[in-house]
Enzyme design. Structure first.
Site, short mmCIF file in Angstrom:
data_model
loop_
_atom_site.label_atom_id
_atom_site.label_comp_id
_atom_site.label_asym_id
_atom_site.label_seq_id
_atom_site.Cartn_x
_atom_site.Cartn_y
_atom_site.Cartn_z
N LYS A 47 -12.21 30.13 -17.48
CA LYS A 47 -12.88 29.16 -18.36
C LYS A 47 -13.47 28.01 -17.56
O LYS A 47 -13.80 26.97 -18.09
CB LYS A 47 -11.88 28.59 -19.37
N HIS A 54 -3.09 35.35 8.66
CA HIS A 54 -2.12 36.03 7.79
C HIS A 54 -0.78 36.00 8.54
O HIS A 54 -0.32 37.02 9.06
CB HIS A 54 -2.60 37.46 7.54
N ARG A 111 0.61 45.12 -0.96
CA ARG A 111 1.81 44.96 -0.13
C ARG A 111 2.30 43.53 -0.02
O ARG A 111 3.49 43.26 -0.19
CB ARG A 111 1.56 45.53 1.27
N THR A 112 1.41 42.59 0.29
CA THR A 112 1.89 41.22 0.52
C THR A 112 2.50 40.66 -0.75
O THR A 112 3.61 40.13 -0.75
CB THR A 112 0.73 40.33 1.01
N ARG A 149 -2.58 33.32 -1.62
CA ARG A 149 -3.68 34.07 -0.97
C ARG A 149 -4.98 33.62 -1.60
O ARG A 149 -5.08 33.53 -2.83
CB ARG A 149 -3.50 35.57 -1.16
C1 NCD Z 1 -4.53 42.94 4.85
C2 NCD Z 1 -5.02 41.65 4.27
O1 NCD Z 1 -5.03 41.46 3.05
O2 NCD Z 1 -5.38 40.83 5.07
N1 NCD Z 1 -3.57 43.62 4.16
C3 NCD Z 1 -2.30 43.16 4.06
O3 NCD Z 1 -2.05 42.03 3.73
N2 NCD Z 1 -1.31 44.03 4.36
C4 NCD Z 1 -5.59 43.79 5.44
C5 NCD Z 1 -6.88 43.99 4.74
O4 NCD Z 1 -7.16 43.53 3.65
O5 NCD Z 1 -7.69 44.71 5.33
#
Ligand code: NCD
Length: 299
Positions: free
Chosen positions: A86, A135, A58-59, A107
């Site tokens: 590598k 987040h 999703r993100t 991320r």
């Molecule tokens: C979450 C995350 O990656 O922190 N999902 C998200 O970004 N919608 C929740 C999770 O991984 O449990």
């Protein structure tokens, strides 16, 4: 022709630094974008680097969709097919990609990694999840979803699951507290999953091991999975299960949220229940991320 406008600042490392005014601006623009299903080319001169060193559906894809809807360009870094395999350092990867993109959306499994990355790049950075840290963009879409049902924020909000390691919970609690200091937070989980004393200082919360005693009191129920990937020695606890039998005991106007992905803590028998809002969170993620990019990069 301005292609690069490098600015030495970090964007959205933590939701704690995002002001109430700026948050309101993001929420208002997102409302407009949702109403009008906006497509523009306002970001046509910007290249966004999506650097995901951890899995994401999703993100990552809602950022990509948001960038497309605003006319921007995307370069996606895939750690499985890159020189990281590598032995290339994160530092060299960032220095390299800085030449290719104008903005980083990152991320990473390490908490607080952005404080290191910001020292080696002048590109703006958006935190798309740092380990068990924060987040912030998820918190904004969660707040947006809550306000669709409660324009005035409710008083009783419960979180279940891995409170200690869920970055979505951390950022959302900080953000909600900023908007309403009267909220009573209930953290419902096994004792090993509860927050430590330092995590939510100054916040009014209560920890519980079971949910039945509060199910008829709460206005929002935010469910999360166990963050198994954060435990080096494995995990031997059970998560709280949310299903229709339990939700039948709740208030009429309860809303059920989940950042997804889910494991078995949230029963699919709730998917068509009018209280369930997790797929609405998914949809709102695109408008909120459009709004964030618009407000940051289309002054
Ligand atoms: C979450 C995350 O990656 O922190 N999902 C998200 O970004 N919608 C929740 C999770 O991984 O449990």
């Amino acid at each position: 022709m301005i292609l690069k406008n490098k600015i030495n600042y970090l964007l959205m490392e933590s939701i704690k630094e995002t002001s109430v005014d700026f948050t309101n601006k993001i929420l208002n623009t997102a409302t407009q974008f949702k109403k009008e299903d906006v497509r523009t080319d306002l970001l046509k001169n910007k290249i966004f680097g999506l650097l995901f060193f951890e899995p994401s559906t999703r993100t990552c894809l809602s950022f990509e969709s948001a960038i497309h809807r605003l006319g921007g360009k995307v370069i996606k870094y895939n750690s499985d097919y890159s020189s990281e395999k590598k032995g290339e350092s994160l530092e060299d990867t960032i220095r390299t990609l800085e030449s290719y993109v104008d903005v980083f959306i990152i991320r990473h499994p390490e908490k607080d990694i952005l404080s290191k990355i910001k020292k080696i790049t002048r590109n703006p950075i958006i935190n798309a999840g740092d380990g068990s840290g924060e987040h912030p963009t998820q918190a904004l879409l969660d707040l947006f979803t809550i306000q669709e049902y409660y324009p005035k924020l409710p008083d009783n909000i419960a979180f279940t699951g891995d409170i200690k390691h869920s970055r979505t919970i951390h950022s959302l609690v900080y953000l909600l507290h900023k908007f309403n200091q009267n909220i009573k937070f209930y953290f419902v989980a096994d004792k090993d999953l509860l927050p430590d004393d330092k995590m939510f200082k100054e916040i009014n919360y209560e920890c519980l091991n079971e949910i039945s005693s509060i199910i008829d009191k709460i206005d929002v129920l935010y469910v999360t999975r166990l963050q198994k990937e954060r435990y080096v020695n494995g995990l031997n606890v059970k998560n709280i299960m949310i299903n229709k039998n339990l939700v039948d005991l709740s208030k009429e106007n309860l809303i059920i949220m989940h950042p997804l992905p889910r494991n078995d803590e949230l029963s699919t028998d709730l998917d068509n229940d009018k209280k369930s809002k997790y797929f609405q969170q998914v949809e709102n993620g695109v408008y909120i991320r459009m709004s964030i990019l618009f407000n940051l990069f289309c002054p």
